[in-house]
Enzyme design. Structure first.
Site, PDB file in Angstrom:
ATOM      1  N   VAL A 178      -0.927   4.554   3.989  1.00 36.59           N
ATOM      2  CA  VAL A 178      -0.932   3.191   3.351  1.00 36.59           C
ATOM      3  C   VAL A 178      -1.878   3.313   1.992  1.00 36.59           C
ATOM      4  O   VAL A 178      -2.951   3.810   2.157  1.00 36.59           O
ATOM      5  CB  VAL A 178      -1.812   2.337   4.396  1.00 36.59           C
ATOM      6  CG1 VAL A 178      -1.871   0.723   3.937  1.00 36.59           C
ATOM      7  CG2 VAL A 178      -1.290   2.463   5.877  1.00 36.59           C
ATOM      8  N   HIS A 179      -1.344   2.911   0.843  1.00 34.13           N
ATOM      9  CA  HIS A 179      -2.191   2.840  -0.174  1.00 34.13           C
ATOM     10  C   HIS A 179      -1.771   1.900  -1.245  1.00 34.13           C
ATOM     11  O   HIS A 179      -2.692   1.637  -2.260  1.00 34.13           O
ATOM     12  CB  HIS A 179      -2.417   4.402  -1.022  1.00 34.13           C
ATOM     13  CG  HIS A 179      -1.180   4.574  -1.818  1.00 34.13           C
ATOM     14  ND1 HIS A 179      -0.158   4.832  -1.212  1.00 34.13           N
ATOM     15  CD2 HIS A 179      -0.767   4.356  -3.089  1.00 34.13           C
ATOM     16  CE1 HIS A 179       0.935   5.132  -2.110  1.00 34.13           C
ATOM     17  NE2 HIS A 179       0.276   4.812  -3.169  1.00 34.13           N
ATOM     18  N   ARG A 180      -0.783   1.197  -1.160  1.00 30.75           N
ATOM     19  CA  ARG A 180      -0.309   0.241  -2.093  1.00 30.75           C
ATOM     20  C   ARG A 180      -1.299  -0.936  -2.261  1.00 30.75           C
ATOM     21  O   ARG A 180      -1.845  -1.493  -0.992  1.00 30.75           O
ATOM     22  CB  ARG A 180       1.165  -0.281  -1.556  1.00 30.75           C
ATOM     23  CG  ARG A 180       2.013  -1.050  -2.348  1.00 30.75           C
ATOM     24  CD  ARG A 180       2.460  -0.134  -3.589  1.00 30.75           C
ATOM     25  NE  ARG A 180       2.985   1.073  -3.265  1.00 30.75           N
ATOM     26  CZ  ARG A 180       3.042   1.981  -4.104  1.00 30.75           C
ATOM     27  NH1 ARG A 180       2.367   1.991  -5.098  1.00 30.75           N
ATOM     28  NH2 ARG A 180       3.701   3.186  -3.681  1.00 30.75           N
ATOM     29  N   ASP A 182       4.049   2.821   2.922  1.00 28.09           N
ATOM     30  CA  ASP A 182       3.963   1.790   1.718  1.00 28.09           C
ATOM     31  C   ASP A 182       4.424   2.877   0.659  1.00 28.09           C
ATOM     32  O   ASP A 182       4.155   2.071  -0.516  1.00 28.09           O
ATOM     33  CB  ASP A 182       3.054   0.686   1.777  1.00 28.09           C
ATOM     34  CG  ASP A 182       1.700   1.397   1.556  1.00 28.09           C
ATOM     35  OD1 ASP A 182       1.450   2.521   1.171  1.00 28.09           O
ATOM     36  OD2 ASP A 182       0.716   0.621   1.560  1.00 28.09           O
ATOM     37  N   ARG A 236      -8.734   5.166  -1.602  1.00 27.05           N
ATOM     38  CA  ARG A 236      -8.837   3.768  -1.884  1.00 27.05           C
ATOM     39  C   ARG A 236      -8.507   3.039  -0.594  1.00 27.05           C
ATOM     40  O   ARG A 236      -9.549   1.922  -0.472  1.00 27.05           O
ATOM     41  CB  ARG A 236      -7.453   3.489  -2.666  1.00 27.05           C
ATOM     42  CG  ARG A 236      -6.996   2.107  -2.635  1.00 27.05           C
ATOM     43  CD  ARG A 236      -5.755   1.704  -3.365  1.00 27.05           C
ATOM     44  NE  ARG A 236      -5.909   0.366  -4.134  1.00 27.05           N
ATOM     45  CZ  ARG A 236      -5.756   0.126  -5.160  1.00 27.05           C
ATOM     46  NH1 ARG A 236      -5.694   1.059  -6.210  1.00 27.05           N
ATOM     47  NH2 ARG A 236      -6.095  -1.226  -5.593  1.00 27.05           N
TER      48      ARG A 236
END
Ligand code: UD1
Ligand code: UDP
Length: 353
Positions: free
Chosen positions: A202-204, A277, A235
């Site tokens: 997950v990083h979007r 994502d 992030r």
């Protein structure tokens, strides 16, 4: 022919490595790293593992707001392009490094060539969508990975030359799959059995910057009965800590640092299902015959959804749980992104200019 390649973020190192191997057989390449990604496991590890030389220059811009980061890159790249005077500037994907290089190159005599041209999510809230559209409209040469990407570019009447080259990430995965099987011991390190774990990323921004969405995603992943391995982008770790989600996630998931490329390919190859994502991970899992759950409302890689290998869930916890539990792709898999020879085709087209 002299090509100046600009990279800056993790997926660009993977894509550029595939092209670089071909390009450097007969041509001169100057490889410039903007410094957008700088942690060892977000940057150096890819240069170590992918068999590409160290960057010739690193602008060292680091993290900042979109405008400040992009502006610093443009200024540094302009200077380098004036000094190097390349025939072509080659850019990848849709990050701020891509846009900065496109702006700088479009004011020089060099041709601007865009790899992964024509991808569209049609969601202008995504910073990447704006970067893609602007880069495609500035490019002289557009290397599209699929027929749909070509159609998107024609619809927008971009002024550059459009070519369907196939996807360089397919080249990258074909190069890495057997090497990963031979050299990576990541499954043993995590103590996971092939076909019995979920791999997640997950990083979007749309997911990490919204506490409710991030909490719903982490909760749904943790509810899966299989072991869930989550190599987390820095992030995402920062956001989890800010929102007070980190400790719980650490307890319920196998939360790790970002993985090196060969380890990550190995993890994708042997996972029962991948939840992500990421743009690149959706495709790599598809190339590696692993079904994907995409925790977004839309995707640029729609062919994978139409083929029945990718399910879109957004950040809806119930939809994620259901998709993870029922992922069952058909036996047949189409090949919408070429045959794994995109890098050779791109090199040939650049040389023709
Ligand atoms: C960027 C791209 C995104 C791509 C992703 C690949 C843009 C707008 N976004 O997102 O399209 O999918 O790279 O991974 O270009 N950070 C570190 N160490 C690093 C890099 C980042 O700690 O080496 C942290 C910093 O807090 C930084 C944050 O991550 O502020 C975001 O980094 P940034 O490069 O701005 O965007 P990504 O989310 O990585
Ligand atoms: N990747 C990796 N280690 C990880 C997560 C991803 O090597 O822990 C690789 C992955 O194999 C793919 C690329 O990074 O090649 C995808 O990058 P990312 O998901 O950061 O960006 P996106 O593709 O969404 O722009």
């Amino acid at each position: 022919m002299k090509v100046l390649t600009v990279v800056g973020a993790r997926p660009q190192f993977v894509k550029a490595a595939a092209v670089s191997r071909e390009l450097r057989r007969d041509h001169e390449e100057v490889l410039v790293h903007t410094g957008q990604h700088y942690d060892e496991e977000m940057s150096d590890v890819f240069f170590d593992e992918l068999g590409i030389p160290e960057p010739d220059d690193n602008l060292g811009v680091g993290s900042d707001s979109h405008g400040a980061q992009t502006a610093e890159m443009i200024a540094g790249l302009e200077e380098l392009m004036e000094a190097e005077r390349p025939d072509s500037v080659l850019v990848y994907g849709d990050t701020n490094s891509t846009l900065a290089a496109a702006v700088a190159a479009s004011k020089t005599d060099a041709d601007l060539a865009h790899v992964e041209a024509g991808l569209r999510s049609f969601n202008r809230e995504m910073p990447e969508e704006v970067n893609r559209v602007l880069t495609d409209h500035a490019a002289d040469l557009l290397f599209a990975p699929s027929r749909r990407a070509v159609e998107n570019l024609r619809e927008e009447s971009v002024p550059g030359e459009i070519h369907n080259t196939g996807d360089v990430m397919y080249d990258a995965v074909l190069w890495a799959r057997d090497r990963a099987a031979e050299h990576s011991s990541v499954l043993e390190e995590f103590g996971v059995e092939p076909g019995e774990y979920v791999l997640a990323t997950v990083h979007r921004a749309g997911n990490t910057d919204d506490p409710e969405r991030l909490a719903a995603i982490l909760d749904a992943l943790a509810a899966d009965p299989r072991e869930v391995v989550l190599p987390a982008h820095p992030r995402t770790v920062e956001c989890m800590k800010d929102y007070g989600l980190y400790e719980d996630a650490k307890e319920r998931l196998t939360l790790t640092d970002p993985a090196g490329y060969l380890d990550f390919v190995r993890l994708q190859d042997r996972a029962d299902v991948v939840a992500t994502d990421s743009g690149g991970v959706q495709k790599e899992a598809f190339f590696l015959d692993t079904p994907v759950v995409t925790m977004r409302e839309e995707t640029e890689w729609r062919e994978t959804v139409e083929a029945g290998w990718n399910t879109l869930t957004g950040a809806d916890g119930e939809a994620i749980r259901r998709a993870l539990a029922t992922a069952d792709p058909p036996d047949a898999k189409p090949r919408p992104y070429g045959d794994g020879n995109a890098a050779a085709e791109i090199t040939r087209l650049l040389d023709d200019e």
